[in-house]
Design a protein around this motif. Sequence first.
Motif, short mmCIF file in Angstrom:
data_model
loop_
_atom_site.label_atom_id
_atom_site.label_comp_id
_atom_site.label_asym_id
_atom_site.label_seq_id
_atom_site.Cartn_x
_atom_site.Cartn_y
_atom_site.Cartn_z
N ALA A 87 51.43 -18.19 13.43
CA ALA A 87 51.44 -18.43 14.85
C ALA A 87 51.27 -17.27 15.65
CB ALA A 87 52.25 -19.57 15.22
N ARG A 88 52.26 -16.21 15.15
CA ARG A 88 52.38 -14.85 15.78
C ARG A 88 51.12 -14.21 15.67
NH1 ARG A 88 52.99 -10.26 14.07
NH2 ARG A 88 53.31 -10.85 12.00
N VAL A 89 50.53 -14.16 14.32
CA VAL A 89 49.19 -13.38 14.08
C VAL A 89 48.15 -14.05 14.72
CG1 VAL A 89 47.66 -12.57 12.08
CG2 VAL A 89 50.35 -12.48 12.02
N LEU A 90 48.18 -15.39 14.90
CA LEU A 90 47.35 -16.31 15.36
C LEU A 90 47.15 -15.66 16.86
CD1 LEU A 90 44.79 -18.31 15.24
CD2 LEU A 90 46.54 -19.98 15.89
N ALA A 91 48.11 -15.51 17.67
CA ALA A 91 48.30 -15.06 19.18
C ALA A 91 47.95 -13.57 19.13
CB ALA A 91 49.71 -15.45 19.38
N ALA A 92 48.13 -12.83 18.29
CA ALA A 92 47.77 -11.34 18.62
C ALA A 92 46.51 -10.95 18.86
CB ALA A 92 48.62 -10.59 17.20
N LYS A 93 46.51 -9.55 18.91
CA LYS A 93 45.07 -9.15 19.31
C LYS A 93 44.70 -8.83 17.85
CE LYS A 93 42.57 -5.59 21.93
NZ LYS A 93 42.90 -4.61 22.87
N PRO A 100 41.67 -9.76 14.80
CA PRO A 100 40.27 -10.71 14.83
C PRO A 100 40.61 -12.02 13.93
CG PRO A 100 39.98 -8.91 13.36
CD PRO A 100 41.40 -8.60 14.01
N VAL A 101 41.37 -12.29 12.99
CA VAL A 101 41.63 -13.18 11.99
C VAL A 101 43.16 -13.15 11.74
CG1 VAL A 101 39.61 -13.10 10.68
CG2 VAL A 101 41.14 -11.86 9.88
N PRO A 102 43.51 -14.49 11.88
CA PRO A 102 42.88 -15.68 11.73
C PRO A 102 42.56 -16.05 13.31
CG PRO A 102 45.27 -16.29 11.90
CD PRO A 102 45.19 -14.72 11.68
N GLY A 103 41.41 -16.78 13.83
CA GLY A 103 41.03 -17.26 14.70
C GLY A 103 40.80 -18.85 14.82
N GLY A 104 39.83 -19.36 15.59
CA GLY A 104 39.56 -20.69 15.71
C GLY A 104 39.24 -21.48 14.40
N GLY A 105 38.46 -20.97 13.50
CA GLY A 105 38.31 -21.31 12.28
C GLY A 105 39.36 -21.67 11.41
N GLY A 106 40.10 -20.65 11.20
CA GLY A 106 41.47 -20.44 10.39
C GLY A 106 42.28 -21.64 11.08
N ALA A 107 42.34 -21.83 12.10
CA ALA A 107 43.18 -22.75 13.00
C ALA A 107 42.84 -24.28 12.52
CB ALA A 107 43.32 -22.42 14.16
N ALA A 108 41.49 -24.27 12.88
CA ALA A 108 40.79 -25.80 12.39
C ALA A 108 41.23 -25.99 10.97
CB ALA A 108 39.40 -25.56 12.74
N ALA A 109 41.01 -25.14 10.07
CA ALA A 109 41.26 -25.50 8.76
C ALA A 109 42.67 -26.03 8.71
CB ALA A 109 40.82 -24.41 7.72
N TYR A 110 43.77 -25.31 9.16
CA TYR A 110 45.13 -25.56 9.01
C TYR A 110 45.47 -26.81 9.55
CZ TYR A 110 49.94 -24.41 8.87
OH TYR A 110 51.53 -24.70 8.50
N VAL A 111 44.99 -27.15 10.88
CA VAL A 111 45.14 -28.34 11.54
C VAL A 111 44.63 -29.41 10.62
CG1 VAL A 111 44.64 -29.62 13.56
CG2 VAL A 111 45.34 -27.48 13.72
N GLY A 112 43.46 -29.30 10.03
CA GLY A 112 42.92 -30.42 8.98
C GLY A 112 43.87 -30.72 8.06
#
Length: 209
Positions: free
Chosen positions: A14-20, A22-34
């Motif tokens: 979650a920290r890396v997702l929030a950071a500046k 490029p990855v992870p982004g929306g795609g990685g988050a979508a896969a994780y939520v799935g």
Amino acid sequence: MQQKLIDRSCEDFARVLAAKEPVPGGGGAAAYVGALAVALCSMVGNFTTGKKTYAAVEEDIQAMLKKGEEVRTRLLELVDKDAEAFEPLSRAYAIPRDDPRRAEVLEEATKRACAAPLEMMRQVCAAIELLEEMRQKGSRMLLSDVACGALLARAALESAAVNVFVNTKTLTDKDFVRATEAEVGSMLNEYATRAQECAQTVMATIRER
């Protein structure tokens, strides 16, 4: 060797997702939520298996657990697959605009960037089918978890679709675009509705007076 995104702790991811970054982004988050969606389905199955009340569907539950593990594992792999596709796309965009190779390299990198979110959608559709069956056959004590899984699955499905469309928008290969967007549209139209209906059915059940 660089640490896989999916090997990070929940907090670190979650920290890396929030950071500046490029990855992870929306795609990685979508896969994780799935993956979380199908994990909830499996949780219900694991609480159901071995119970006398559900002996008649034991074989079905075991089959769902096996399939759920396959889907969850694949979705977790796609967190990193999506990130891996970003690097060549980023390099392609960095090619000078006057370089005659730029258009071809960028086109191919963009096509490859469609692959991970498209596969996410296919896997999430399989997760939705499992959740529908688990709603019918799993422990009635855990129906709310099925509903949560269905809602997460819908979010993952729609999020992955956005990540396909943002790439197909820039492509010049219209045959590829038509075929890809047709598949995405078909999955969205059918499975987003099915996931929502699964959750709504559970909601109606648990709110009965």
